[in-house]
Scaffold this motif. Structure first.
Motif, short mmCIF file in Angstrom:
data_model
loop_
_atom_site.label_atom_id
_atom_site.label_comp_id
_atom_site.label_asym_id
_atom_site.label_seq_id
_atom_site.Cartn_x
_atom_site.Cartn_y
_atom_site.Cartn_z
N ARG A 29 0.82 -1.21 0.00
CA ARG A 29 0.00 0.00 0.00
C ARG A 29 0.85 1.27 0.00
N ASN A 30 2.02 1.20 0.58
CA ASN A 30 2.86 2.40 0.65
C ASN A 30 3.79 2.48 -0.55
N CYS A 31 3.20 2.50 -1.72
CA CYS A 31 3.97 2.70 -2.95
C CYS A 31 3.00 3.19 -4.03
N TRP A 32 3.57 3.61 -5.15
CA TRP A 32 2.78 4.20 -6.23
C TRP A 32 2.47 3.16 -7.30
N TYR A 33 1.26 3.27 -7.87
CA TYR A 33 0.83 2.37 -8.94
C TYR A 33 0.42 3.18 -10.16
N PRO A 34 0.89 2.79 -11.35
CA PRO A 34 0.51 3.50 -12.57
C PRO A 34 -0.89 3.09 -13.02
N VAL A 35 -1.73 4.08 -13.29
CA VAL A 35 -3.12 3.80 -13.66
C VAL A 35 -3.32 3.84 -15.17
N PRO A 139 -2.21 3.88 -2.71
CA PRO A 139 -3.34 3.28 -1.99
C PRO A 139 -3.23 3.33 -0.48
N GLY A 140 -2.08 3.77 0.04
CA GLY A 140 -1.93 3.90 1.49
C GLY A 140 -2.48 5.22 1.99
N GLU A 141 -2.11 5.57 3.20
CA GLU A 141 -2.55 6.84 3.77
C GLU A 141 -1.92 7.99 2.98
N ALA A 142 -2.74 8.96 2.61
CA ALA A 142 -2.27 10.05 1.76
C ALA A 142 -1.15 10.84 2.42
N GLU A 143 -1.16 10.93 3.75
CA GLU A 143 -0.13 11.70 4.45
C GLU A 143 1.26 11.09 4.26
N ALA A 144 1.31 9.80 3.99
CA ALA A 144 2.60 9.12 3.84
C ALA A 144 3.10 9.11 2.40
N ALA A 145 2.31 9.64 1.48
CA ALA A 145 2.67 9.58 0.07
C ALA A 145 3.88 10.47 -0.22
N ASP A 146 4.92 9.86 -0.73
CA ASP A 146 6.16 10.56 -1.08
C ASP A 146 6.42 10.32 -2.57
N GLN A 147 6.48 11.38 -3.36
CA GLN A 147 6.62 11.24 -4.80
C GLN A 147 8.02 10.80 -5.23
N GLN A 148 9.00 10.92 -4.36
CA GLN A 148 10.37 10.62 -4.74
C GLN A 148 10.56 9.19 -5.27
#
Length: 453
Positions: A29-35, A139-148
């Motif tokens: 959940r704590n990672c980015w997924y391409p849509v 998909p995780g908590e938005a506050e933890a989203a890091d674009q790096q």
């Protein structure tokens, strides 16, 4: 992470993307997924998709900012993606409930004006960003989203590089797609003669340079030619694979790569975003219409498609671990086994996966959400690609128009007494039928998948 190649430096790149070291269990959940590709995202309507069978929806608010919400109305569980956008809010078409960018319910038509909107009428929202022409969700908590950590390709920001992009839904698990694209040995057989050549099938030299919870880095090359150029390959967990090559002199080097992004839509379903880029023969990419390039790109995917679907079915029927089923060769399947072992070591938290020695299946079968037909280019690509969908609609209208013209001219030839008009009408009718036949043939390229003859 510092690379420590096992071989002497060849002058070729051995790294493409930073992979941080970690020994922790992979948190999916704590990672980015391409849509999807930004150019393929509708501008004026909701866009539904799923992640591990969890329904999600994208839309733009009144400021043009992308919003991602759970695709389920809290009222009676209708899909918000079947609704519409009104003044930057997404509206459920069942009863008209409207939701804002944070998932808050802003309007319920059936609620009296003096009654407050229930606090539990909201839907969950997720972080979403656009980067290098791709839409990503967290998909995780938005506050933890890091674009790096989003895997960017530095070469794409250089003016001398051009790229061609494709989005495609595939009727098999994401892990089988990643296995497939980590397997350079299959290209000369499975993709002969479109992309490979059977005569070039050979043992490959493969090395893993780094292996951690965040991915795998390696390189490979053929063994027939001494000191052949290395091709670097990175798997950045959980959804990105890139093959990067470089040849020529330092003064006039030619380089490029194949970047493959993927998202697990659900059990037995995934979506891939394929990006080919290079700094040579750029005129060919610039002059080729995107929809025409996709005919070729789709054929390459379809050459593998029934093989991988059959492979997955066989493995599920056997019910054995891949360690018992596979007979791997170090000169062919090295990266495949490394990836499956990565799933063994770090994938236990994933909703489902197929490792080398272990596996995890979803708790409930997704009988109500079956995978699309194996050979269905229309649904798997054309309707979700803006360029191909537009070309398909135009071609279909052209076919219908020229069929109507042919019928009208044929009727005119029958009704008229003038020989000259009859000749012109018959000639015009035949010409119109010819154009309609060409349009129909082009139309089928957007509808039907390639099959081996």
């Amino acid at each position: 992470m510092t690379l420590t190649p096992n071989k002497p430096d060849t002058g070729q790149p051995t790294a493409t993307l930073p992979i941080p070291e970690t020994d922790q269990e992979f948190n999916w959940r704590n990672c980015w997924y391409p849509v999807t590709l930004l150019q393929d995202l509708p501008k004026d309507r909701p866009y539904g998709f799923s992640l591990y069978d969890e329904p999600l929806v994208l839309f733009r608010n009144s400021q043009g900012k992308l919003v991602c919400l759970t695709d389920r109305c809290p009222h009676r569980a209708a899909k918000l993606s079947d609704g519409q956008i009104i003044d930057g809010k997404i509206e459920c078409l069942y009863h008209g409930w409207q939701f804002g960018a944070e998932g808050q319910c802003l309007h319920i038509p059936q609620l009296a004006t003096d009654i407050k909107i229930p606090v539990n009428s909201c839907v969950k929202s997720f972080a979403v960003v656009e980067k290098q022409g791709i839409v990503w969700i967290w998909p995780g908590e938005a506050e933890a989203a890091d674009q790096q950590p989003i895997p960017a390709i530095p070469d794409l920001d250089k003016p001398e590089f051009v790229s061609t992009d494709l989005v495609r839904d595939l009727p098999y698990d994401q892990t089988y797609f990643i296995e497939n694209v980590l397997d350079p040995a299959h290209v000369n057989i499975s993709h002969h003669p479109t992309q490979g050549n059977r005569d070039n099938a050979q043992p490959l030299e493969m090395e893993v340079l780094e292996h951690s919870g965040d991915g795998i880095r390696g390189r490979w090359r053929g063994t027939r030619k001494p000191n052949a150029n290395w091709v670097t390959v990175d798997f950045v967990a959980p959804n990105f694979v890139i093959h990067k090559f470089k040849f020529g002199s330092e003064q006039k080097s030619m380089s490029g790569g194949l970047a493959l992004y993927s998202i697990p839509l659900g059990k037995g379903r995934c979506r891939i975003l394929a990006r080919n880029y290079r700094n040579f023969f750029t005129w060919k990419i610039k002059l080729t219409p995107r929809w025409m390039d996709h005919w070729y790109r789709n054929q390459i995917l379809e050459e593998d498609l029934p093989l991988i679907v059959g492979q997955e079915e066989q493995i599920e029927q056997l019910g054995e671990s891949l360690k018992k089923v596979y007979l791997p060769l170090k000169t062919c399947d090295f990266f495949v086994i490394e990836y499956r072992k990565w799933l063994d070591k770090f994938g236990s938290a994933l909703p489902f996966y197929q490792g080398y020695s272990t596996s995890k299946q979803p708790r409930e079968a997704t009988e109500n959400n079956p995978p699309p037909a194996t050979l269905n280019r229309l649904q798997q690509h054309t309707v979700i690609c803006s360029s191909c969908n537009r070309a398909y609609q135009i071609t279909n209208r052209l076919k219908q128009t020229f069929v109507a013209v042919a019928i009208a001219l044929a009727a005119l030839a029958i009704l008229t007494d003038s020989s000259l008009i009859q000749l012109v009408a018959v000639s015009g009718s035949l010409f119109a039928l010819g154009i309609a036949a060409v349009a129909k043939k082009i139309k089928t390229k957007f509808e039907h998948s390639y099959t081996r003859r």
